[in-house]
Every structure is written in C-alpha cells, then in structure tokens.
Design a protein around this motif. Structure first.
Motif, PDB file in Angstrom:
ATOM      1  N   LEU A 141       0.835  -1.426   0.066  1.00 32.71           N
ATOM      2  CA  LEU A 141       0.007  -0.107  -0.098  1.00 32.71           C
ATOM      3  C   LEU A 141       0.674   1.432   0.107  1.00 32.71           C
ATOM      4  CD1 LEU A 141      -3.171   0.661   2.028  1.00 32.71           C
ATOM      5  CD2 LEU A 141      -1.408   2.177   2.362  1.00 32.71           C
ATOM      6  N   HIS A 142       0.778   2.218  -1.038  1.00 28.33           N
ATOM      7  CA  HIS A 142       1.553   3.286  -1.053  1.00 28.33           C
ATOM      8  C   HIS A 142       0.657   4.441  -0.972  1.00 28.33           C
ATOM      9  CE1 HIS A 142       4.956   1.300  -2.928  1.00 28.33           C
ATOM     10  NE2 HIS A 142       3.926   0.482  -3.338  1.00 28.33           N
ATOM     11  N   LEU A 143       1.159   5.746  -0.223  1.00 27.48           N
ATOM     12  CA  LEU A 143       0.629   6.943  -0.184  1.00 27.48           C
ATOM     13  C   LEU A 143       1.309   7.814  -1.204  1.00 27.48           C
ATOM     14  CD1 LEU A 143       0.065   7.499   3.749  1.00 27.48           C
ATOM     15  CD2 LEU A 143      -1.608   6.310   1.879  1.00 27.48           C
ATOM     16  N   ASP A 144       0.601   8.863  -1.811  1.00 27.26           N
ATOM     17  CA  ASP A 144       1.241   9.757  -3.011  1.00 27.26           C
ATOM     18  C   ASP A 144       2.281  10.882  -2.025  1.00 27.26           C
ATOM     19  OD1 ASP A 144      -1.279  11.972  -3.961  1.00 27.26           O
ATOM     20  OD2 ASP A 144      -0.834  11.143  -1.834  1.00 27.26           O
ATOM     21  N   HIS A 145       2.146  11.025  -0.908  1.00 28.20           N
ATOM     22  CA  HIS A 145       3.076  11.716  -0.071  1.00 28.20           C
ATOM     23  C   HIS A 145       3.063  11.534   1.176  1.00 28.20           C
ATOM     24  CE1 HIS A 145      -0.443  14.147   2.013  1.00 28.20           C
ATOM     25  NE2 HIS A 145      -0.920  13.808   1.008  1.00 28.20           N
ATOM     26  N   PRO A 146       4.001  11.810   2.085  1.00 27.79           N
ATOM     27  CA  PRO A 146       4.343  11.079   3.509  1.00 27.79           C
ATOM     28  C   PRO A 146       3.114  11.600   4.386  1.00 27.79           C
ATOM     29  CG  PRO A 146       6.299  11.948   2.722  1.00 27.79           C
ATOM     30  CD  PRO A 146       5.152  12.421   1.716  1.00 27.79           C
ATOM     31  N   SER A 147       2.727  10.756   5.272  1.00 24.70           N
ATOM     32  CA  SER A 147       1.663  10.979   6.209  1.00 24.70           C
ATOM     33  C   SER A 147       2.081  11.913   7.255  1.00 24.70           C
ATOM     34  CB  SER A 147       1.203   9.610   6.882  1.00 24.70           C
ATOM     35  OG  SER A 147       0.101   9.800   7.876  1.00 24.70           O
ATOM     36  N   ILE A 148       1.224  12.816   7.591  1.00 33.34           N
ATOM     37  CA  ILE A 148       1.564  13.975   8.516  1.00 33.34           C
ATOM     38  C   ILE A 148       1.108  13.236  10.070  1.00 33.34           C
ATOM     39  CG2 ILE A 148       1.179  15.988   7.111  1.00 33.34           C
ATOM     40  CD1 ILE A 148      -1.476  16.280   8.599  1.00 33.34           C
ATOM     41  N   ARG A 149       0.735  12.216  10.376  1.00 27.98           N
ATOM     42  CA  ARG A 149       0.554  11.327  11.483  1.00 27.98           C
ATOM     43  C   ARG A 149       0.524   9.879  11.151  1.00 27.98           C
ATOM     44  NH1 ARG A 149      -4.542  14.042  10.286  1.00 27.98           N
ATOM     45  NH2 ARG A 149      -4.072  15.800  11.508  1.00 27.98           N
ATOM     46  N   ALA A 150       0.498   9.175  12.201  1.00 25.37           N
ATOM     47  CA  ALA A 150       0.558   7.646  12.277  1.00 25.37           C
ATOM     48  C   ALA A 150      -0.870   7.288  11.999  1.00 25.37           C
ATOM     49  CB  ALA A 150       0.868   7.227  13.484  1.00 25.37           C
ATOM     50  N   LEU A 151      -0.959   6.435  10.988  1.00 28.32           N
ATOM     51  CA  LEU A 151      -2.277   5.942  10.618  1.00 28.32           C
ATOM     52  C   LEU A 151      -2.264   4.390  10.743  1.00 28.32           C
ATOM     53  CD1 LEU A 151      -2.229   7.650   7.109  1.00 28.32           C
ATOM     54  CD2 LEU A 151      -3.463   8.253   9.189  1.00 28.32           C
ATOM     55  N   SER A 152      -3.553   3.909  10.934  1.00 24.29           N
ATOM     56  CA  SER A 152      -3.868   2.498  11.080  1.00 24.29           C
ATOM     57  C   SER A 152      -4.451   1.982  10.274  1.00 24.29           C
ATOM     58  CB  SER A 152      -4.565   2.243  12.644  1.00 24.29           C
ATOM     59  OG  SER A 152      -3.574   2.590  13.828  1.00 24.29           O
ATOM     60  N   ILE A 153      -4.241   1.010   9.495  1.00 27.00           N
ATOM     61  CA  ILE A 153      -5.021   0.278   8.461  1.00 27.00           C
ATOM     62  C   ILE A 153      -5.664  -1.077   9.000  1.00 27.00           C
ATOM     63  CG2 ILE A 153      -4.720  -0.589   6.159  1.00 27.00           C
ATOM     64  CD1 ILE A 153      -4.047   2.381   6.414  1.00 27.00           C
ATOM     65  N   ARG A 154      -6.718  -1.202   8.635  1.00 24.54           N
ATOM     66  CA  ARG A 154      -7.663  -2.462   9.050  1.00 24.54           C
ATOM     67  C   ARG A 154      -8.433  -2.814   7.683  1.00 24.54           C
ATOM     68  NH1 ARG A 154      -4.815  -1.258  12.365  1.00 24.54           N
ATOM     69  NH2 ARG A 154      -4.964  -1.335  14.536  1.00 24.54           N
ATOM     70  N   ILE A 155      -8.229  -3.986   7.289  1.00 24.90           N
ATOM     71  CA  ILE A 155      -8.708  -4.826   6.133  1.00 24.90           C
ATOM     72  C   ILE A 155      -9.843  -5.790   6.609  1.00 24.90           C
ATOM     73  CG2 ILE A 155      -8.524  -5.685   3.970  1.00 24.90           C
ATOM     74  CD1 ILE A 155      -7.016  -2.982   4.067  1.00 24.90           C
ATOM     75  N   TYR A 156     -11.129  -5.689   6.169  1.00 21.99           N
ATOM     76  CA  TYR A 156     -12.160  -6.588   6.640  1.00 21.99           C
ATOM     77  C   TYR A 156     -12.905  -7.136   5.543  1.00 21.99           C
ATOM     78  CZ  TYR A 156     -12.027  -3.706  10.966  1.00 21.99           C
ATOM     79  OH  TYR A 156     -11.839  -3.057  12.293  1.00 21.99           O
TER      80      TYR A 156
END
Length: 402
Positions: A332-347
């Motif tokens: 999984l890629h973002l097009d620019h760096p995240s400004i905060r920590a993110l949590s990803i959950r796939i259901y």
C-alpha cells in the motif's frame, strides 16, 4: 522478485462530522436540489395495511406510486408499519412523477417533476429463494413510465440505469435502452463482481443501498455511484449515526464504453449513447421471490454543490491522499508522506479482519502481505485526529493480472 500485477488508485481522506440526514435519519451523500420535491416512504408507516393496486397507493401524498407488476395485482403489499413486501413473478414498484400512465391511472396530488440527477436510498431484506442469480436488490432510475411492456407504451423508452446487489452474491450496474434487452458493468463492461465474500445475499438480513446518478461534462456523460450498508441494524428503527455506508464502486457512462444492447426498431436510440436524460421514472424490482423494503427515498440532487457526507476529494490538503494498492495487492502506497501515524484495517464483507497494518508518521508505504480476492472494507484511522475513513475496495488477490 514480486512482479507488479496491478495498481489500484484509491483516493481517501478523513471523514468530517456534521453530515446531513434525510427524513429517516439516514446520511445524505449529496444535497437536495433547491425547489424540488423528495419522494419517500414515510407514509408506509401510517397504520393502514393495504395492497398497492394498479390505481396506486391512496396514502401516497404525492400520488406518484405506480404498480407496474406483471401477472398479479397482489405483488406489492404495505404492512402499515413502514415496510413494503414485494413478491410474485414480475413485481415492479414505480415512482412515476411524469403523469404518463396506462390502465387504472393513479391520481397525482402534486405537480409533475422530472427526476434526472438522483440519489436513491433504501433498505432491503431477502425473504425467500427461487429467483435467478441476477435477481435480488435492484434500484433503477431514468427509465420510462410506459416502457416495460405497458399497454400503450413504447419499449424504446426504457433508458434505465440500475444498481443491483444480486442473489448470486455479486453486484453490477445494468443499462437498458430498449426493453427487455440490457447490458451490465461493474469493474468493466459486461462484468459483475463479488460482494458477499463469495456467498449469496443472506436471507432475513437488512441491507442498505445508495444509488446515485448524475450528469457530468456539460451533460455529455453520466456518473454512477453505489454504496452499501451491510452492518446497521434497522429491524426496529433507523440506522445508528445515519448508517454505515461503504463505497462499492463508481463509473462514467460515456456511451461508447458501455453499449446498451439491442435497439432494433428504435430509430432514436444508439448503442453508443449515454443515458443523459432518460424518462424520469424510478423503480424497485425483483423476480420470482419475496423481499421487503423500508426507508426508501428518491431525491433530486445538485451534483455541483458540496457533498454532505462523503470522502473528501484528493487535492492539496495534507490530510488527503491518493492511496495505491500495488504488487498484486501486497503493498500500500501513499502519494505523499503521512503527517500523522495511521492504522490500516482490512475487513471482509462480514466484518472479519483480514489484515492490519500501521503507517508511521512520515512514511509513504506499508507491506500488507497476501490478501484473498473479494470485496474488502479498508478502514484508515488516526487516533490523534479521532477521525476515520472507510472505503470498500474490490480486492483482486495476489496473483491476478490486469
């Protein structure tokens, strides 16, 4: 070496509070167009059980209810407690605001109104089996009031666009120019896609659908959007917090990318036409089995107004990203760096967790590993922001090629 099989671009942003609600307390995606009249099923909850006859529903304050069922006058029954039961070989519940009727005409009680750019919402419950795989939950818009084999009608006026959650557990859109010929589209032309984890639509479970259709590109093309609420309990009342609406898919009907099937004998139709106008009628349908509907509404929307409850469009806001899922669904890629920590959950569609991952502040990618094919609900959240964004993704698995 991992060979890149596909790259799905996934726009997302944090969802902001304050979404507008409709008559039933359900989230509205787009704003209602000023000066238009909404049709909704609130009058189904007036304590009067009744059949919807071919002369319409006497308790509909608009007079727009129109029974176009084939073969039986008892296909549509309102229990007086907010629920419509549909059954029989060919039940058709029309909302016809055009004043064009056949047979025993309903009596319109308000001025006619042409529905063009529409947000349709409803909750459906499958009660029996017996229909074909393509039957199930269907909402259709822009169709003709007399196009479906009606006396005095014209099958060339079908011009319908439909969203379907099918009995075989798949979803698609259907395009019908001439009745009864049609073609379908989901992830591509002439295709459908899994929705319920490879299973069929469950029995006795309420499922919500939002089907949104509006013109774009100076009325040259048509945008279709479909959402599902498979989580909310609406057995005894409206969904909590406006419903748990997940994005199923969207597409643009340019005409040439979605041929409309047989049009023989219809000189005003072209297989390469987009249904940019249609004939203003909406309908609910299924075939060969029984189901119930509740909290149904059809609203004319202003697609150029700010959306009332929707994931923000990608742009320059640092909270907004393009997300891409590549390497066969593993990365999984973002097009620019995240400004905060993110949590990803796939259901999966039943709410079971398939994968979790964390994106540290300042990072742009995370390894997800192998995830099975099917529709997945991806949740992106940030504890710091106390906000969350949920998007439904058709996960093609780790070995597909596109």
């Amino acid at each position: 070496m991992i060979k890149i099989a596909f790259c799905l671009i996934w726009p997302f942003a944090f969802l902001y509070a304050g979404a507008g609600l409709d008559t039933f307390g359900i989230t509205r995606i787009y704003a209602t167009k000023a000066g238009t009249l909404e049709w909704n099923s609130a009058h189904w909850n007036n304590g009067h059980a009744r059949l919807v006859q071919y002369a319409g529903d006497p308790y509909d304050p608009t007079g727009w209810t129109d029974n176009h069922s084939s073969g039986s006058g008892d296909s549509l029954f309102i229990n007086g407690n907010g629920v419509l039961m549909i059954n029989g070989a060919g039940p058709r519940f029309h909302i016809n605001s055009t004043e064009l009727y056949s047979g025993n005409d309903p009596t319109p009680l308000v001025a006619p109104q042409f529905f063009l750019n529409t947000e349709a919402t409803g909750y459906y419950r499958r009660l029996t089996t017996g229909g074909a795989g393509y039957d199930g939950m269907e909402i259709q818009v822009r169709t003709g009031p007399l196009a479906h084999a009606s006396a005095g009608g014209n099958v060339c006026d079908a011009t319908g666009l439909a969203s379907r959650f099918r009995d075989d557990g798949k979803w698609d859109w259907e395009k019908e120019l001439k009745h009864p010929s049609s073609t379908v589209y989901s992830t591509k032309y002439n295709s459908d896609a899994p929705l319920f984890g490879g299973g069929t639509i469950p029995l006795n479970r309420w499922i919500g659908m939002k089907f949104i259709v509006f013109n774009i590109d100076n009325d040259a093309h048509v945008k279709l959007e479909t959402y599902i609420d498979s989580v909310s309990d609406v057995t005894s009342g409206p969904p909590a917090n406006g419903g748990h609406w997940e994005f199923v898919g969207s597409m643009i009907d340019s005409g040439s990318n979605w041929p409309g099937g047989d049009i023989s004998g219809c000189p005003d139709l072209s297989q390469a036409m987009a249904v940019t106008v249609g004939h203003g009628t909406m309908l609910l349908r299924t075939d060969g089995e029984a189901c119930t509907w509740k909290m149904v509404s059809f609203r004319e929307i202003d697609p150029n107004s700010p959306t009332e409850a929707k994931f923000s469009r990608p742009g320059k806001d640092p909270n907004t990203f393009h997300m891409s899922i590549c390497n066969g669904g593993r990365m999984l890629h973002l097009d620019h760096p995240s400004i905060r920590a993110l949590s990803i959950r796939i259901y999966d569609i039943e709410g079971r967790i398939a994968r979790t991952a964390e994106i540290p502040k300042g990072a742009k990618e995370v390894f997800l590993g192998s995830i099975g094919a099917g529709v997945r609900i991806a949740t992106v959240s940030s504890e710091a922001a106390m906000q969350q964004s949920r998007i439904m993704v058709l996960w093609r698995g780790s070995k597909i090629n596109q």
